[in-house]
Design a protein around this motif. Structure first.
Motif, PDB file in Angstrom:
ATOM      1  N   LEU A   1       0.738  -1.151   0.003  1.00 59.06           N
ATOM      2  CA  LEU A   1      -0.063   0.114  -0.022  1.00 59.06           C
ATOM      3  C   LEU A   1       0.843   1.397   0.006  1.00 59.06           C
ATOM      4  CD1 LEU A   1      -2.723  -0.980   2.369  1.00 59.06           C
ATOM      5  CD2 LEU A   1      -2.712  -1.496   0.131  1.00 59.06           C
ATOM      6  N   CYS A   2       0.692   2.134  -1.021  1.00 63.17           N
ATOM      7  CA  CYS A   2       1.608   3.186  -1.186  1.00 63.17           C
ATOM      8  C   CYS A   2       0.499   4.456  -0.979  1.00 63.17           C
ATOM      9  CB  CYS A   2       2.157   3.337  -2.641  1.00 63.17           C
ATOM     10  SG  CYS A   2       3.285   1.788  -3.156  1.00 63.17           S
ATOM     11  N   PHE A   3       1.066   5.238   0.333  1.00 65.91           N
ATOM     12  CA  PHE A   3       0.314   6.308   0.674  1.00 65.91           C
ATOM     13  C   PHE A   3       0.689   7.675  -0.158  1.00 65.91           C
ATOM     14  CE2 PHE A   3      -0.733   3.401   3.811  1.00 65.91           C
ATOM     15  CZ  PHE A   3      -1.775   3.753   4.628  1.00 65.91           C
ATOM     16  N   GLU A   4       0.208   8.143  -0.938  1.00 70.30           N
ATOM     17  CA  GLU A   4       0.402   9.294  -1.780  1.00 70.30           C
ATOM     18  C   GLU A   4      -0.723  10.344  -1.760  1.00 70.30           C
ATOM     19  OE1 GLU A   4       1.028   7.645  -5.529  1.00 70.30           O
ATOM     20  OE2 GLU A   4       2.570   6.148  -4.912  1.00 70.30           O
ATOM     21  N   SER A   5      -0.153  11.566  -2.188  1.00 68.05           N
ATOM     22  CA  SER A   5      -1.233  12.566  -2.345  1.00 68.05           C
ATOM     23  C   SER A   5      -2.018  12.370  -3.400  1.00 68.05           C
ATOM     24  CB  SER A   5      -0.468  13.929  -2.565  1.00 68.05           C
ATOM     25  OG  SER A   5       0.554  13.865  -3.496  1.00 68.05           O
ATOM     26  N   GLU A   6      -1.676  11.816  -4.514  1.00 70.32           N
ATOM     27  CA  GLU A   6      -2.547  11.396  -5.532  1.00 70.32           C
ATOM     28  C   GLU A   6      -3.658  10.494  -5.069  1.00 70.32           C
ATOM     29  OE1 GLU A   6       0.497  11.062  -5.637  1.00 70.32           O
ATOM     30  OE2 GLU A   6       1.056  12.863  -7.114  1.00 70.32           O
ATOM     31  N   GLY A   7      -3.369   9.563  -4.233  1.00 75.56           N
ATOM     32  CA  GLY A   7      -4.197   8.582  -3.834  1.00 75.56           C
ATOM     33  C   GLY A   7      -3.669   7.401  -3.051  1.00 75.56           C
ATOM     34  N   LEU A   8      -4.263   6.233  -2.816  1.00 77.78           N
ATOM     35  CA  LEU A   8      -3.783   5.144  -2.336  1.00 77.78           C
ATOM     36  C   LEU A   8      -3.295   4.047  -3.396  1.00 77.78           C
ATOM     37  CD1 LEU A   8      -3.016   3.459   0.248  1.00 77.78           C
ATOM     38  CD2 LEU A   8      -5.239   2.413  -0.021  1.00 77.78           C
ATOM     39  N   ARG A   9      -2.130   3.793  -3.639  1.00 77.95           N
ATOM     40  CA  ARG A   9      -1.700   2.983  -4.575  1.00 77.95           C
ATOM     41  C   ARG A   9      -1.492   1.548  -4.122  1.00 77.95           C
ATOM     42  NH1 ARG A   9       0.148   4.671  -9.501  1.00 77.95           N
ATOM     43  NH2 ARG A   9       0.488   6.675  -8.580  1.00 77.95           N
TER      44      ARG A   9
END
Length: 224
Positions: free
Chosen positions: A141-149
């Motif tokens: 799970l990649c927490f990013e400002s664009e969303g959760l990848r």
């Protein structure tokens, strides 16, 4: 609940009473589930009193309770638990032993808080689960400002990736989890708007509803 764990006290459900509520806690050492309900009335039950009910008894009780609005009566003895369903009374032995200090693994405050729609996350996890390593069952799970990848891959160099819209404004980082554990939580929850609270990639993750904190789930991370 654990199954056939040498730590026999994990092969059951911890039931305890506090603040006019009954709390149920189960863990297998890798994940934890906690639920609370209000007690209608209580007699002779001391604050903080708790017991461990065997897995077999809990599964049988779950099978028999089909009406969520049914009122049930619970009574404790020194070594037994009695549950009165009205037309049926169930008696179960209690598990001896000291249940782990589960409070210490529940994040009190998460440095990173992500709000997401449960069904969208469930779909992304389901797609990633198709390609994850069957033995490890790990997903990133990649927490990013664009969303959760959400990323799943296997030893054949196949990879699945989904970007899910979320409400998150923290710094970017990634963490690994067992995808089966995450899907179990998604299937157990009912509210659509849920939140993930985590401090760092090496700490446990708390998952609960934005509006209802009576049900909480904690999953330990894994190295991928």
């Amino acid at each position: 609940m654990a199954q056939n764990d040498v730590r026999y006290y994990l092969n059951g459900l911890r039931i305890e009473f506090m603040n006019k509520h009954m709390r149920a806690v189960a863990t297998d050492g890798h994940r934890l589930a906690l639920g609370e309900i209000e007690i209608i009335s209580s007699e002779g039950i001391q604050e903080g009193m708790g017991v461990i009910v065997p897995r077999k008894g809990i599964l049988e009780l779950e099978r028999l309770i089909t009406d969520e609005e049914r009122e049930i009566r619970i009574a404790f003895g020194a070594n037994h638990l009695k549950i009165d369903l009205g037309e049926l009374v169930i008696t179960s032995k209690l598990v001896e032993g000291r249940f782990p200090d589960y409070q210490s693994v529940i994040p009190k405050e998460g440095q990173h808080r992500l709000v997401i729609e449960r069904e969208r996350l469930k779909l992304a996890l389901s797609r990633a689960a198709i390609l994850v390593n069957e033995k490890v069952r790990g997903v990133r799970l990649c927490f990013e400002s664009e969303g959760l990848r959400v990323i799943g891959h296997n030893t054949e160099q196949e990879e699945a990736e989904d970007l899910v819209e979320v409400s998150y404004s923290g710094e970017s980082f990634e963490v690994g989890f067992n995808v089966s554990y995450l899907l179990d939580v998604m299937n157990a929850m009912e509210d659509q708007e849920i939140q993930l609270l985590i401090n760092d990639p090496n700490s446990s993750c708390l998952i609960d509803s934005v509006k209802n904190i009576n049900y909480r789930y904690v999953i330990m991370p894994m190295r991928l």
